[in-house]
Design an enzyme around this catalytic site. Structure first.
Site, PDB file in Angstrom:
ATOM      1  N   ASN A  71       0.826  -1.203   0.000  1.00  0.00           N
ATOM      2  CA  ASN A  71       0.000   0.000   0.000  1.00  0.00           C
ATOM      3  C   ASN A  71       0.854   1.243   0.000  1.00  0.00           C
ATOM      4  OD1 ASN A  71      -0.297   1.890   2.575  1.00  0.00           O
ATOM      5  ND2 ASN A  71       0.326  -0.161   3.280  1.00  0.00           N
ATOM      6  N   CYS A 131       5.875   5.227   8.833  1.00  0.00           N
ATOM      7  CA  CYS A 131       5.252   5.112   7.503  1.00  0.00           C
ATOM      8  C   CYS A 131       6.374   5.196   6.471  1.00  0.00           C
ATOM      9  CB  CYS A 131       4.248   6.233   7.284  1.00  0.00           C
ATOM     10  SG  CYS A 131       3.600   6.218   5.599  1.00  0.00           S
TER      11      CYS A 131
HETATM   12  O1  RRO Z   1      -1.093   5.766   4.919  1.00  0.00           O
HETATM   13  C1  RRO Z   1      -0.177   5.034   4.487  1.00  0.00           C
HETATM   14  O2  RRO Z   1       0.160   5.022   3.297  1.00  0.00           O
HETATM   15  C2  RRO Z   1       0.592   4.145   5.382  1.00  0.00           C
HETATM   16  C3  RRO Z   1       0.970   4.461   6.666  1.00  0.00           C
HETATM   17 BR1  RRO Z   1       0.446   6.034   7.487  1.00  0.00          BR
HETATM   18  C4  RRO Z   1       1.793   3.599   7.420  1.00  0.00           C
HETATM   19  O3  RRO Z   1       2.198   3.843   8.560  1.00  0.00           O
HETATM   20  N1  RRO Z   1       2.183   2.448   6.832  1.00  0.00           N
HETATM   21  C5  RRO Z   1       1.799   2.116   5.596  1.00  0.00           C
HETATM   22  O4  RRO Z   1       2.173   1.039   5.110  1.00  0.00           O
HETATM   23  N2  RRO Z   1       0.986   2.970   4.881  1.00  0.00           N
END
Ligand code: RRO
Length: 306
Positions: A71, A131
């Site tokens: 993601n 993140c």
């Molecule tokens: O929102 C994101 O894209 C995201 C976050 Br904040 C995170 O801490 N870890 C991640 O894999 N995606």
């Protein structure tokens, strides 16, 4: 005496069982958090929230990979002032500890958001310094021990609730960043956030995600997360919450044995449903009974015995 073998205490938080909803999945509304508690979770962690609203990245933001998901959502969130109202509502329906995941672009922003989260009723905050793909926050802070320490110190000075720090695996030595967090006052650590990753579409011959790079989660990263928890248990004296690819009760028990006092589940909730918590807890309970353990605590770190 508490005769629930599944109950755990982490940094002052009382949980009816050692499973928590990981940040990022079903974490936006009181109703979805409530659904997760009905599915058996012992506590919930919200989606990360910052000072101001953020749209997040353009689609595609998620792609399936073997054994998981990649993601790059880009921290979409409504901002703390709007989200605080949801937390006040959530506190009236969610009968379990509610942990707010917070982020900022500076230590002062982290402290501001954490303060408002606690004011709204959060039982603890989890600092997202991990993140992997948003500039000037997340792992850009969490890969740097000095910056982590600054963030944790300011948040600790701003709130009187447990401060949990979610670590990135995208470092050479996770114990180094963990030690900085604990020295600055972190009450517990969550290990790990997603692993930096990429997917390419062979037909278009372009990266699939609009942000190009994303974070891999799910069973593909379980052995990495487990190794991180094992390393942390050896080198850092604090509560560890395991996170990364936990899908079955056997996965959860592995993390307990490695040194986690509890586990977070995210991708399995997305790929299956919130009842995964019930299934995992049932399995842990049967395991404890079969092995004649009276509590989860007796299992924590047992794989380290000599
Ligand atoms: O929102 C994101 O894209 C995201 C976050 Br904040 C995170 O801490 N870890 C991640 O894999 N995606």
């Amino acid at each position: 005496m508490n005769n629930n073998p599944l109950s755990v205490r982490i940094a002052g938080l009382e949980l009816r069982n050692p499973t928590l909803l990981a940040s990022g999945i079903l974490g936006y509304t009181a109703e979805s958090l409530q659904r997760v508690i009905e599915g058996g979770a012992g506590a919930v962690v919200t989606k990360s929230v910052g000072v101001a609203p953020r749209m997040g990245y353009a689609n595609p933001t998620v792609v399936q990979a073997s054994g998981g998901l990649i993601n790059a959502m880009g921290l979409p969130n409504p901002g703390i002032d709007e989200y605080a109202a949801e937390i006040i509502h959530a506190k009236t329906v969610v009968k379990a500890p509610l942990i707010m995941s917070v982020f900022g672009y500076s230590a002062d922003e982290f402290a501001l958001v954490a303060g408002k989260a606690v004011e709204a009723g959060a039982d603890a905050v989890e600092l997202n310094v991990s993140c992997p793909h948003v500039k000037l926050t997340g792992s850009e802070i969490g890969q740097n021990p000095k910056l982590i320490a600054e963030v944790v110190s300011k948040v600790k000075a701003a709130v009187r609730k447990p401060v949990i720090v979610k670590l990135t695996p995208n470092v050479t030595d996770i114990a180094e960043t963990a030690k900085a967090a604990v020295k600055a006052g972190a009450d517990a650590l969550t290990a790990i956030n997603t692993v930096k990753a990429l997917a390419i579409d062979v037909e278009t011959a372009f990266p699939i995600l609009s942000n190009v790079r994303g974070g891999l989660s799910g069973s593909a990263i379980k052995p990495i997360a487990l190794r991180c928890v094992y390393d942390l248990y050896e080198q850092v004296k604090t509560f560890i919450i395991g996170c990364g690819g936990i899908t079955t009760w056997q996965d959860a028990v592995e993390f307990l044995l490695a040194g986690a006092s509890a586990v977070q589940i995210g991708t399995a909730v997305a790929l299956e449903d919130p009842n995964v918590f019930q299934a995992v807890n049932r399995g842990i309970k049967t395991y404890l009974k079969k092995k004649r353990y009276k509590s989860v605590q007796e299992v924590v770190g047992f794989a380290h015995r000599t």
